[in-house]
Design a protein around this motif. Structure first.
Motif, PDB file in Angstrom:
ATOM      1  N   TYR D 127     -12.454  20.113  -8.888  1.00  0.00           N
ATOM      2  CA  TYR D 127     -11.868  20.300 -10.078  1.00  0.00           C
ATOM      3  C   TYR D 127     -10.497  19.637 -10.116  1.00  0.00           C
ATOM      4  N   ARG D 128      -9.776  19.886  -8.976  1.00  0.00           N
ATOM      5  CA  ARG D 128      -8.420  19.649  -8.879  1.00  0.00           C
ATOM      6  C   ARG D 128      -8.261  18.216  -9.251  1.00  0.00           C
ATOM      7  N   ALA D 129      -9.220  17.360  -8.214  1.00  0.00           N
ATOM      8  CA  ALA D 129      -8.867  15.859  -8.688  1.00  0.00           C
ATOM      9  C   ALA D 129      -9.401  15.554  -9.890  1.00  0.00           C
ATOM     10  N   ARG D 130     -10.465  15.933 -10.569  1.00  0.00           N
ATOM     11  CA  ARG D 130     -10.886  15.537 -11.923  1.00  0.00           C
ATOM     12  C   ARG D 130      -9.855  16.017 -12.874  1.00  0.00           C
ATOM     13  N   ALA D 131      -9.199  17.025 -12.774  1.00  0.00           N
ATOM     14  CA  ALA D 131      -8.051  17.429 -13.582  1.00  0.00           C
ATOM     15  C   ALA D 131      -6.974  16.055 -13.792  1.00  0.00           C
ATOM     16  N   LEU D 132      -6.969  15.502 -12.703  1.00  0.00           N
ATOM     17  CA  LEU D 132      -6.078  14.162 -12.732  1.00  0.00           C
ATOM     18  C   LEU D 132      -6.787  13.036 -13.275  1.00  0.00           C
ATOM     19  N   TYR D 133      -7.973  12.795 -12.543  1.00  0.00           N
ATOM     20  CA  TYR D 133      -8.635  11.547 -13.087  1.00  0.00           C
ATOM     21  C   TYR D 133      -8.979  11.407 -14.955  1.00  0.00           C
ATOM     22  N   ASP D 134      -9.001  12.721 -15.410  1.00  0.00           N
ATOM     23  CA  ASP D 134      -9.464  12.855 -16.720  1.00  0.00           C
ATOM     24  C   ASP D 134      -8.142  12.278 -17.685  1.00  0.00           C
ATOM     25  N   GLN D 135      -6.857  12.418 -16.870  1.00  0.00           N
ATOM     26  CA  GLN D 135      -6.008  11.886 -17.449  1.00  0.00           C
ATOM     27  C   GLN D 135      -5.384  10.435 -17.295  1.00  0.00           C
ATOM     28  N   VAL D 136      -6.144   9.700 -16.199  1.00  0.00           N
ATOM     29  CA  VAL D 136      -5.870   8.349 -15.893  1.00  0.00           C
ATOM     30  C   VAL D 136      -7.000   7.313 -16.121  1.00  0.00           C
ATOM     31  N   ALA D 137      -8.122   7.987 -16.313  1.00  0.00           N
ATOM     32  CA  ALA D 137      -9.433   7.387 -16.360  1.00  0.00           C
ATOM     33  C   ALA D 137     -10.415   7.965 -17.121  1.00  0.00           C
ATOM     34  N   THR D 138     -11.694   7.257 -17.232  1.00  0.00           N
ATOM     35  CA  THR D 138     -12.793   7.736 -17.990  1.00  0.00           C
ATOM     36  C   THR D 138     -13.851   8.233 -16.949  1.00  0.00           C
ATOM     37  N   ARG D 139     -14.353   9.422 -17.386  1.00  0.00           N
ATOM     38  CA  ARG D 139     -15.610   9.830 -16.774  1.00  0.00           C
ATOM     39  C   ARG D 139     -16.847   9.097 -17.159  1.00  0.00           C
ATOM     40  N   SER D 140     -17.491   8.290 -16.303  1.00  0.00           N
ATOM     41  CA  SER D 140     -18.848   7.341 -16.962  1.00  0.00           C
ATOM     42  C   SER D 140     -19.810   8.282 -16.824  1.00  0.00           C
ATOM     43  N   PRO D 141     -20.935   8.076 -17.445  1.00  0.00           N
ATOM     44  CA  PRO D 141     -22.057   8.913 -17.407  1.00  0.00           C
ATOM     45  C   PRO D 141     -22.777   8.559 -16.148  1.00  0.00           C
ATOM     46  N   PHE D 142     -22.258   7.809 -15.235  1.00  0.00           N
ATOM     47  CA  PHE D 142     -22.942   7.616 -13.855  1.00  0.00           C
ATOM     48  C   PHE D 142     -23.044   8.620 -12.891  1.00  0.00           C
TER      49      PHE D 142
END
Lengths: 147, 147, 147, 147
Positions: D127-142
């Motif tokens: 969760y901690r990492a994803r909170a950042l990734y959601d801001q700088v990138a796109t979650r793909s459906p992969f």
């Protein structure tokens, strides 16, 4: 860390309104004022087919978090299922164990009714909530479809 | 392709038992015989707080699929929510549109009650079911936690 | 059921083009003709830093499926990782075990290089593919982020 | 908030070891000492088929975070793909923008090579990492499958 949880009462209305509206806003949703008022009335009347409302309170007995819990029949169980529909903690009171205290109070209500399942739904990307849920519950493989 | 859907009736008991047990088995779960019997009784009585049961029937009016639907209160809505708890189609009658016909019948029941939400849960890896659900509903970002 | 898998060869170009374009189309993507041609050339040259190409062939030795596999270094392993970037089976030849035969051939290539990991990515909603992958591999908890 | 990012250098070895081992430990994994040493050597040599290493440094030019980035060929692109295999920030230096600074540096490296894709994988429950990734990138459906 040891928030006290009790049933919602008439005198809590202003605080409850603030919490419930904060919760709805969190979901970027809207619930019309008259529906919120109807929900309040139903919670106060204590309708058999409606939710019970729990509040976590601070030292001054003021609500700082809420939980709305529906007990409903299941085709799989002789007793009711316990569905935690709403859970919200005052954003100024996060990380104090209030959410956990509310969930534990929900578990006690479920146990008192011998519920064979207690469950709730949360958005996959609600990381803060999930960090707590992972500690007190199990993530099932179930996802939700909606019309 | 155009399965007829109607309410479950007393004379359907044997077929219903077969379908419901097949459904429980699909989840590698068990539901005791007396709970299944109690569920049957509740469906027949038509308790206000219990599910309604729909069956898809073949040309001989025999059930080949079932849907158990619970209408319950929500804190977010003046009307009820429509929760499709159980959906099952006879494995020998797959790919004939029976599941879709059942869901469409559920939608009609929800509309008749002015439900503001119709929803259900499915396992993330239930690919066959999801291939249908993707066509008739929306995958929400909600996942389920359980005690 | 027992598709034969071999290395892609010069004479396969027409069939390979059809398969690779079908694959790109499946993802509703486009790859310019000159990039496809460059990929073909690189596969034929067999560049050390490029993928190897495997094809499943029918009784007439004609390609009916492809797999492009990249072996690359990892900071975690003395040997290479095996990344299956592309996998595709002729839509007219589905359910014959061709996809499985290709994956098994990939595993053999990975074993020959003592790869400590073999992996690939697939869309969460690619149910048909996942039904196979669940049988021959493990779904990891890893999801992919992209700029 | 504005961590400086530069290439890893020989004199960083002790700090790099601490960070890389902390990273491996985060995944509850183990990488043998000789593999870690080989990785270090490969990073220092700067092998064409190996990762580049970036470090975020504090005011004293000491590494407080690392990123290992592999540029590899794709069958879909004339240029390389940019794969961020490892990303780690000193647990004592979280929430200071170091992770973000590293990702932005990775993007610059990708841009310099005209990469058509920059991507990485993370555990669904990080969760901690994803909170950042959601801001700088796109979650793909992969999602990722592994043997």
């Amino acid at each position: 860390m040891s928030a006290r949880v009790r049933r919602l009462e008439e005198r809590d209305k202003a605080k409850w309104l603030g919490l419930f509206k904060g919760y709805v806003e969190f979901y970027k949703a809207t619930v019309p004022e008259d529906v919120i008022e109807a929900t309040w009335q139903r919670l106060m009347v204590g309708q058999a087919d409606f939710h019970i409302a729990l509040v976590a309170v601070d030292d001054a007995d003021q609500p700082v978090g809420l939980a709305h819990v529906l007990f409903h029949r299941s085709t799989w169980s002789p007793t009711q299922y316990c569905y935690l529909e709403d859970l919200f903690v005052d954003p100024d009171r996060r990380l104090e164990g209030i959410g956990r205290a509310l969930i534990e109070a929900v578990y006690r209500e479920a146990d008192a009714r011998k519920c064979t399942r207690t469950y709730w739904a949360t958005q996959e990307f609600n990381y803060r909530a999930r960090a707590l849920y992972d500690q007190v519950a199990t993530r099932s493989p179930f996802i939700q479809y909606r019309r």
